[in-house]
Scaffold this motif. Sequence first.
Motif, mmCIF file in Angstrom:
data_model
loop_
_atom_site.group_PDB
_atom_site.id
_atom_site.type_symbol
_atom_site.label_atom_id
_atom_site.label_comp_id
_atom_site.label_asym_id
_atom_site.label_seq_id
_atom_site.Cartn_x
_atom_site.Cartn_y
_atom_site.Cartn_z
ATOM 1 N N GLN A 87 1.369 -1.060 -0.163
ATOM 2 C CA GLN A 87 0.132 0.251 0.333
ATOM 3 C C GLN A 87 0.774 1.567 0.468
ATOM 4 O O GLN A 87 1.731 1.309 0.008
ATOM 5 C CB GLN A 87 -1.358 0.060 1.370
ATOM 6 N N ASN A 88 0.070 2.574 0.238
ATOM 7 C CA ASN A 88 1.080 4.056 -0.557
ATOM 8 C C ASN A 88 1.336 3.990 1.381
ATOM 9 O O ASN A 88 2.422 4.696 0.967
ATOM 10 C CB ASN A 88 0.067 4.742 -0.958
ATOM 11 N N ARG A 89 0.766 4.258 1.994
ATOM 12 C CA ARG A 89 1.333 4.902 3.519
ATOM 13 C C ARG A 89 2.274 3.662 4.137
ATOM 14 O O ARG A 89 2.301 3.049 4.646
ATOM 15 C CB ARG A 89 -0.076 4.982 4.067
ATOM 16 N N ARG A 90 3.310 4.254 4.395
ATOM 17 C CA ARG A 90 4.396 3.521 5.142
ATOM 18 C C ARG A 90 4.004 3.964 6.196
ATOM 19 O O ARG A 90 3.803 4.810 7.112
ATOM 20 C CB ARG A 90 5.607 4.049 4.477
ATOM 21 N N SER B 24 10.471 1.760 -7.537
ATOM 22 C CA SER B 24 9.502 2.662 -6.381
ATOM 23 C C SER B 24 7.741 1.835 -7.298
ATOM 24 O O SER B 24 6.815 2.293 -7.385
ATOM 25 C CB SER B 24 8.902 3.335 -5.838
ATOM 26 N N SER C 166 5.931 0.858 -10.731
ATOM 27 C CA SER C 166 4.696 -0.234 -10.589
ATOM 28 C C SER C 166 5.072 -1.665 -11.948
ATOM 29 O O SER C 166 5.742 -1.040 -12.770
ATOM 30 C CB SER C 166 3.412 -0.077 -11.220
ATOM 31 N N LYS D 46 1.935 -2.308 -7.559
ATOM 32 C CA LYS D 46 3.062 -1.835 -7.019
ATOM 33 C C LYS D 46 3.794 -2.873 -6.372
ATOM 34 O O LYS D 46 3.626 -3.551 -5.666
ATOM 35 C CB LYS D 46 2.259 -0.872 -5.793
ATOM 36 N N THR E 252 -5.865 1.473 -7.732
ATOM 37 C CA THR E 252 -4.599 2.805 -6.629
ATOM 38 C C THR E 252 -2.688 0.848 -7.760
ATOM 39 O O THR E 252 -2.321 1.842 -7.369
ATOM 40 C CB THR E 252 -4.768 2.497 -5.497
ATOM 41 N N ASN F 50 -2.298 -0.920 -5.312
ATOM 42 C CA ASN F 50 -1.750 -1.464 -3.792
ATOM 43 C C ASN F 50 -1.941 -2.618 -4.029
ATOM 44 O O ASN F 50 -3.307 -2.705 -3.685
ATOM 45 C CB ASN F 50 -2.153 -0.488 -3.148
ATOM 46 N N THR G 5 -5.882 2.841 6.327
ATOM 47 C CA THR G 5 -7.339 2.979 5.423
ATOM 48 C C THR G 5 -8.096 2.972 6.645
ATOM 49 O O THR G 5 -8.488 2.160 6.472
ATOM 50 C CB THR G 5 -7.369 1.812 4.198
#
Length: 298
Positions: free
Chosen positions: A17-20, A59, A61, A66, A135, A137, A239
Amino acid sequence: MLDKKISMVGVPLDLGQNRRGVDMGPSAIRYAGAFERLKLLGYDVCDHGDLTVPVPYVSASEEDLKYLSAVVDTNRVLAAKTDRIVAAQEFPLILGGDHSIAIGSLAGISKHYEELGVIWYDAHGDLNTAETSLTGNIHGMPLAASLGLGHESLTAISGDTPAIKPENIVIIGARALDDAEKMLVRKSNMNVFTMHEVDRLGMSEVIRQTIGYLSHCDGIHVSLDLDGLDPIDAPGVGTPVVGGISYRESHLAMEMLHEANRITSCEFVEVNPILDEKNKTAEAAVALMGSLFGEKLK
């Protein structure tokens, strides 16, 4: 459960996912006292530490997904690990990490069951594929991949046969399903308790029906995403979706699942300490873990 040794494995993967930050989830859960709590309940617990997660070179895709290679490599290692744990007749307890790790958990565990049931405790369905995801993700795809849907490198982790069957799935707490996920749910035999059903029926009835629905299964895996809870009780998730299951309802659910004596494996995922408040979400995860493993006031 008491007659089984618990094998705890951390999977510090945050590339789905996007949020580290969710890679620190296993450490946060351990810091909140997971090992000590289970020991106090009388369990023989072995902490196997964390799996090594490869560092991706880029990073960008890969085929609209991703960090595809790194996610696949991690899940292959996890599948082999959970396979060995179940083969040794031990109870796999997986600490995430983002929810993409469920692909590996289910791939390894499902080898030992003819009809593995899955309780997906989550605000989301995680039923997307590369074609339907907005996304890319992969943490929004583990349930689909475990059903044999999606990119072949994700579905192949389970081998030629999907890890699970749609009629053996119960999703609890759903309140954020994409249109493609809704279509898949409608045409399959998945049982979904949205927050509407949780509110209308009550958690006690939801769990009673869930246990009955999965009565034919020879094993049941609980995949608990902390965003299934309301953000008031679990703020440290990537999320969050308002209007979720309460802390007390979640304890009731775990207590009833323990009383049913049907759970054979579980994972707790999506704890992100960077987004948390004084480790509140990890502490909630450990408290729910205690209820699932039989902790009671008297």
